[in-house]
Design an enzyme around this catalytic site. Structure first.
Site, PDB file in Angstrom:
ATOM      1  CB  SER A  85      24.102 -11.494  28.561  1.00  0.00           C
ATOM      2  OG  SER A  85      23.610 -12.822  28.055  1.00  0.00           O
ATOM      3  CB  THR A 192      19.763  -8.935  24.294  1.00  0.00           C
ATOM      4  OG1 THR A 192      20.122  -7.848  24.400  1.00  0.00           O
ATOM      5  CG2 THR A 192      18.410  -9.153  23.446  1.00  0.00           C
ATOM      6  CB  THR A 210      19.677  -6.268  26.764  1.00  0.00           C
ATOM      7  OG1 THR A 210      20.830  -6.838  27.273  1.00  0.00           O
ATOM      8  CG2 THR A 210      18.662  -5.455  27.101  1.00  0.00           C
ATOM      9  NE  ARG A 220      24.849   0.717  24.735  1.00  0.00           N
ATOM     10  CZ  ARG A 220      24.115  -0.538  24.633  1.00  0.00           C
ATOM     11  NH1 ARG A 220      23.666  -1.427  25.107  1.00  0.00           N
ATOM     12  NH2 ARG A 220      24.752  -0.820  23.024  1.00  0.00           N
ATOM     13  N   GLY A 222      20.892   0.863  25.318  1.00  0.00           N
ATOM     14  CA  GLY A 222      20.504   0.148  23.457  1.00  0.00           C
ATOM     15  C   GLY A 222      19.926  -0.265  22.771  1.00  0.00           C
ATOM     16  CB  THR A 243      21.319 -10.373  20.493  1.00  0.00           C
ATOM     17  OG1 THR A 243      22.137 -10.178  21.087  1.00  0.00           O
ATOM     18  CG2 THR A 243      21.033 -10.936  18.805  1.00  0.00           C
ATOM     19  N   GLY A 244      23.371  -8.017  19.579  1.00  0.00           N
ATOM     20  CA  GLY A 244      24.926  -7.493  19.641  1.00  0.00           C
ATOM     21  C   GLY A 244      24.642  -6.138  19.656  1.00  0.00           C
TER      22      GLY A 244
HETATM   23  N1  ASP Z   1      22.251  -5.217  22.585  1.00  0.00           N
HETATM   24  C1  ASP Z   1      21.919  -5.463  23.105  1.00  0.00           C
HETATM   25  C2  ASP Z   1      22.580  -3.823  23.644  1.00  0.00           C
HETATM   26  O1  ASP Z   1      23.052  -3.253  23.070  1.00  0.00           O
HETATM   27  C3  ASP Z   1      23.439  -6.269  23.503  1.00  0.00           C
HETATM   28  C4  ASP Z   1      23.356  -7.554  23.250  1.00  0.00           C
HETATM   29  O2  ASP Z   1      22.500  -8.174  22.735  1.00  0.00           O
HETATM   30  O3  ASP Z   1      24.546  -8.243  23.373  1.00  0.00           O
HETATM   31  O4  ASP Z   1      22.376  -3.266  24.766  1.00  0.00           O
END
Ligand code: ASP
Length: 331
Positions: A85, A192, A210, A220, A222, A243-244
């Site tokens: 990731s 991330t 990330t 895309r 983020g 994160t997320g």
């Molecule tokens: N926040 C990151 C994104 O949306 C991905 C992650 O942390 O899972 O690119």
């Protein structure tokens, strides 16, 4: 002799901080009590944060700056081919290309970021170079890559066999749906790396890097490279990172929100909880996704909160580095 309360009142009024070796006495206007915390403190997202924290502490112990510490801390997951990731080994987009996002902020309020960057193993260092050597904050795509190469970075193939296999499996299914993301697949390393640190002098910095959402739509970008969304640091107040599912964080400018809540008197824990509640209130489809925030204030206090169980973070404090499960909004 000045007593503790008087000291607090005086420093609060002045908005000042008093430094003693290894210890910061902080009395910013949002601190109800004088807090004395051993420094440094480092907090970072997910279990890959454990090694990143250690690396950041090593930099500080060797006399490096707080910006060196956060940058070199996140180098570890960026370079790790097993980490799916971040950086090398990260999952590619739906067309099979690894594209990276990263951001960094220093104690002087300066910021740098890169997004949609290909073939460079340490996007955080390109982000730092944007911060340190240009009048800009963000470079993207081919422009960011050209800038990196002009400055001595090498192009490398970042797609590992393991990530390629995962992508081949995904495209066979051809039912791209970020809500059913690999994020919840225990076979993959998570997400991330966002890292916030404070040094012995009370200076703060943060880094976030990330490969983004696995199998994302081509192009895309983020939250991670967006200053205020995936990362924000104000050296007078504190820092936060996320994160997320980045779209939820971008819609609410999550990390900036956390820092502003701390500015207005919330503890880091209260601030991250309010930022998650903001997502719950403002993003109708939030239940399909995971989001996690971590934060630290100027006193070295920390907080973490996420939407659903499953998010953890690494905390280096009082000389110990440990993995902690975050509390969540939903059970
Ligand atoms: N926040 C990151 C994104 O949306 C991905 C992650 O942390 O899972 O690119």
């Amino acid at each position: 002799m000045i007593n503790r309360r008087k000291f607090l009142e005086q420093t609060s009024l002045a908005g000042a901080i008093t430094l003693i070796p290894g210890v910061l006495k902080s009395a910013s206007s949002n601190s109800k009590d004088l807090l004395v915390t051993d420094k440094p403190v480092v907090i970072s997202t997910w279990s890959h944060g454990l090694e990143a924290n250690e690396a950041a502490i090593k930099v500080l112990n060797n006399g490096g700056s707080i910006v060196d510490a956060v940058e070199q801390g996140v180098w570890i997951p960026e370079a790790d081919p097993e980490n799916m990731s971040v950086g090398r080994g990260g999952l590619p987009d739906i067309e099979g290309v690894v594209t990276l996002d990263a951001s960094i902020m220093g104690p002087d309020g300066n910021a740098g970021s890169v997004c949609f960057l290909e073939d460079i193993v340490h996007p955080i260092s390109v982000a730092r170079l944007v911060m340190d050597s240009t009048p800009h904050v963000m470079l993207s795509g081919k422009g960011a890559q050209d800038f990196a190469i002009e400055n001595g970075f090498k192009k490398e193939n970042l797609l590992t066999e393991k990530a390629k296999k995962a992508w081949e499996k995904e495209i066979k299914k051809r039912d791209y749906n970020p809500a059913l993301n690999w994020e919840n697949d225990p076979n993959y390393y998570h997400d991330t790396i966002g890292l916030i640190a404070i040094d012995a002098n009370g200076d703060m910095a943060g880094a976030c890097t990330t490969s983004g959402l696995g199998f994302k739509k081509r192009g895309r970008v983020g939250d991670s490279p967006i200053i205020g969304a995936g990362l924000f640091v104000d050296n007078e107040i504190g820092g936060a990172t996320a994160t997320g599912m980045g779209e939820l964080v971008m819609k609410t400018l999550g990390s900036f929100l956390v820092v502003e809540l701390m500015r207005n008197g919330k503890t880091p824990q209260q601030a991250v909880e309010e930022a998650v509640i903001r997502i719950v209130q403002k993003v109708p489809d939030h239940k399909s996704y995971q989001i996690g925030f971590i934060a630290m204030n100027k006193a070295g206090e920390t907080g973490a909160y996420c939407l659903k169980p499953g998010f953890n973070y690494a905390l280096y404090k009082d000389g110990k580095n440990k993995l902690v499960d975050s509390k969540s909004y939903y059970d």
